[in-house]
Design a protein around this motif. Structure first.
Motif, PDB file in Angstrom:
ATOM      1  N   PRO A  59      52.579  45.135  45.230  1.00 34.24           N
ATOM      2  CA  PRO A  59      53.596  44.952  45.216  1.00 34.24           C
ATOM      3  C   PRO A  59      52.829  46.362  44.029  1.00 34.24           C
ATOM      4  N   VAL A  60      54.377  47.298  43.772  1.00 38.23           N
ATOM      5  CA  VAL A  60      54.601  48.091  42.680  1.00 38.23           C
ATOM      6  C   VAL A  60      54.415  47.473  41.051  1.00 38.23           C
ATOM      7  N   PRO A  61      54.035  47.321  40.521  1.00 40.56           N
ATOM      8  CA  PRO A  61      54.704  47.215  39.296  1.00 40.56           C
ATOM      9  C   PRO A  61      55.620  47.291  38.127  1.00 40.56           C
ATOM     10  N   PRO A  62      56.191  46.665  37.401  1.00 40.67           N
ATOM     11  CA  PRO A  62      57.277  47.279  36.720  1.00 40.67           C
ATOM     12  C   PRO A  62      56.643  47.348  35.558  1.00 40.67           C
ATOM     13  N   PRO A  63      57.213  47.974  35.031  1.00 36.37           N
ATOM     14  CA  PRO A  63      56.268  49.078  34.199  1.00 36.37           C
ATOM     15  C   PRO A  63      55.720  48.227  32.605  1.00 36.37           C
ATOM     16  N   GLU A  64      56.139  47.247  32.774  1.00 34.99           N
ATOM     17  CA  GLU A  64      56.379  46.208  31.236  1.00 34.99           C
ATOM     18  C   GLU A  64      54.584  45.269  31.614  1.00 34.99           C
ATOM     19  N   THR A  65      54.276  45.137  33.365  1.00 35.36           N
ATOM     20  CA  THR A  65      53.469  44.284  33.713  1.00 35.36           C
ATOM     21  C   THR A  65      51.466  44.544  33.266  1.00 35.36           C
ATOM     22  N   VAL A  66      50.817  44.382  33.216  1.00 34.68           N
ATOM     23  CA  VAL A  66      49.705  44.314  32.638  1.00 34.68           C
ATOM     24  C   VAL A  66      48.808  44.699  33.860  1.00 34.68           C
ATOM     25  N   PHE A  67      48.017  45.631  34.413  1.00 29.80           N
ATOM     26  CA  PHE A  67      47.845  45.866  35.994  1.00 29.80           C
ATOM     27  C   PHE A  67      46.774  47.398  35.261  1.00 29.80           C
ATOM     28  N   VAL A  68      44.514  46.510  35.447  1.00 28.38           N
ATOM     29  CA  VAL A  68      44.134  48.166  35.397  1.00 28.38           C
ATOM     30  C   VAL A  68      43.428  47.628  36.480  1.00 28.38           C
ATOM     31  N   GLY A  69      43.699  49.550  36.585  1.00 29.60           N
ATOM     32  CA  GLY A  69      43.005  49.940  37.327  1.00 29.60           C
ATOM     33  C   GLY A  69      43.331  49.917  38.643  1.00 29.60           C
ATOM     34  N   GLY A  70      44.680  49.578  38.859  1.00 20.41           N
ATOM     35  CA  GLY A  70      45.753  49.560  40.047  1.00 20.41           C
ATOM     36  C   GLY A  70      45.466  47.711  40.661  1.00 20.41           C
ATOM     37  N   LEU A  71      45.007  46.585  39.373  1.00 18.57           N
ATOM     38  CA  LEU A  71      45.005  45.530  39.455  1.00 18.57           C
ATOM     39  C   LEU A  71      45.081  45.491  38.873  1.00 18.57           C
ATOM     40  N   PRO A  72      45.457  43.960  38.875  1.00 14.21           N
ATOM     41  CA  PRO A  72      46.203  42.315  37.990  1.00 14.21           C
ATOM     42  C   PRO A  72      44.572  42.872  36.267  1.00 14.21           C
ATOM     43  N   TYR A  73      45.173  42.421  35.453  1.00 17.53           N
ATOM     44  CA  TYR A  73      44.045  41.590  34.289  1.00 17.53           C
ATOM     45  C   TYR A  73      43.364  39.970  35.354  1.00 17.53           C
ATOM     46  N   GLY A  74      41.729  40.301  35.255  1.00 18.05           N
ATOM     47  CA  GLY A  74      41.410  39.562  35.182  1.00 18.05           C
ATOM     48  C   GLY A  74      40.949  39.676  37.220  1.00 18.05           C
ATOM     49  N   ALA A  75      42.027  40.652  37.846  1.00 19.14           N
ATOM     50  CA  ALA A  75      41.478  40.362  38.828  1.00 19.14           C
ATOM     51  C   ALA A  75      39.585  40.650  39.819  1.00 19.14           C
ATOM     52  N   ILE A  76      38.770  41.205  39.274  1.00 16.69           N
ATOM     53  CA  ILE A  76      37.787  41.482  40.069  1.00 16.69           C
ATOM     54  C   ILE A  76      37.138  40.270  39.257  1.00 16.69           C
ATOM     55  N   GLU A  77      37.127  39.478  37.923  1.00 15.13           N
ATOM     56  CA  GLU A  77      36.309  38.331  37.672  1.00 15.13           C
ATOM     57  C   GLU A  77      36.698  37.678  38.731  1.00 15.13           C
ATOM     58  N   ALA A  78      37.816  37.315  39.027  1.00 14.40           N
ATOM     59  CA  ALA A  78      38.698  36.406  39.904  1.00 14.40           C
ATOM     60  C   ALA A  78      38.066  36.019  41.603  1.00 14.40           C
TER      61      ALA A  78
END
Length: 324
Positions: A59-78
């Motif tokens: 889903p398109v994140p609201p401006p206040e959320t933390v997305f890094v490179g189109g993914l939530p923070y820590g998603a790659i490691e998870a």
């Protein structure tokens, strides 16, 4: 009360069918949408039936959320931690998607129980990706520390326009949900439901559950938030998570329950509305039946030309009356 499942039913069925038919060179090209916001695409080539490409659109994140490179923070490691060598992240992802995973089905464990557990985890990719920031924060809570760079107010999103906030501390994490509904009836039901939810938490059998509170006004933890998230017409719900709530294998379940709390409330609000409508319809039907039973029974009478009623007599009855 219902708790949503973390895995995609369509995805787990697709993965299971493909694993059971690895010897068949078939082509797959599936697209579907779940919850109106998560889009999946599964592709298998007949030339390489052991490889399955899974693309996910978030889903398109609201401006206040933390997305890094189109993914939530820590998603790659998870993702790497959850799937290991079975799954490879393709960079860049397929056009129109946030994430594309290359799943090598030939590398699945031979043990049937472990294989099914890993397939179920792959089918729960939504939980793994969107719950990654919350998982990072709660993992640091186990060690009584705060994740670097996440020591302030953190905004997360699970569905569009349903962002929630974390306030991490070394000994506890406060989770705040601004509850917002577009329909005025849903807003009333939600406020009543949440107040009852908080009261139920205080019963003797739920003393080990997280501390829960509801308020019509923003809590102190949201003093740094922007004005948009604070415009919640159904109040604010807060949970306080302590290390005991995530230790001993409780982490994944806690992450999923917190991520889907908004959907949990929305579901029960709609169920309440449907139940009220059913009760009202039954009551109206009962009142109609009572009115039908109260109607007087009218005798069938024959009217004379002068609108006078008379009773027809048989020929025998007429002769007897004339003799008298």
């Amino acid at each position: 009360m219902i708790l949503l499942q973390s895995h995609s039913r369509i995805l787990i069925e697709t993965l299971s069918n493909r694993v059971q038919n690895l010897d068949k060179a078939v082509e797959l090209d599936y697209n579907w949408v779940e919850f109106g916001d998560i889009r999946y695409h599964v592709q298998v080539s007949a030339k390489n039936p052991n490889v399955l490409l899974l693309s996910v659109s978030l889903p398109v994140p609201p401006p206040e959320t933390v997305f890094v490179g189109g993914l939530p923070y820590g998603a790659i490691e998870a993702i790497k931690s959850a799937y290991g060598s079975v799954v490879q992240i393709l960079d860049p992802p397929r056009d129109g998607f946030n994430l594309t995973l290359k799943i090598n089905l030939a590398k699945l464990p031979t043990d049937e129980e472990r294989k099914q557990a890993l397939l179920m985890k792959i089918a729960s990719v939504r939980e793994v990706v969107l719950g990654a920031p919350l998982s990072v924060v709660l993992k640091h809570l186990l060690s009584r520390t705060v994740a670097p760079g996440l020591d302030g107010l953190l905004a997360l999103v699970h569905r569009p326009n349903e962002s929630f906030f974390l306030f991490p501390q070394a000994e506890r994490v406060t989770v705040v949900y601004p509850m917002r509904f577009s329909d005025s009836v849903d807003t009333t039901y939600a406020a009543s439901f949440l107040q009852e939810f908080v009261e139920t938490r205080r019963t003797a059998g739920l003393t080990s559950a997280p501390v829960c509170s509801w308020s019509p006004d923003p809590p102190p933890e949201l003093k740094e938030a922007s004005a948009e998230p604070l415009s919640a017409n159904a109040g604010f719900v807060s949970f306080v998570i302590y290390p005991r709530h995530v230790e001993g294998g409780k982490l994944d379940r806690t992450v999923w329950n917190l991520s889907t709390f908004y959907a949990y409330v929305s579901y029960h609000v709609k169920c309440t509305e449907a139940f009220m409508h059913t009760r009202m319809r039954r009551r109206v039907e009962g009142m109609i039946q009572a009115l039908d039973q109260a109607k007087p029974e009218t005798e069938e009478k024959t009217k004379s030309p002068n609108n006078r009623s008379f009773k027809r007599l048989s020929i025998k009855e007429g002769r007897t009356n004339s003799k008298s």
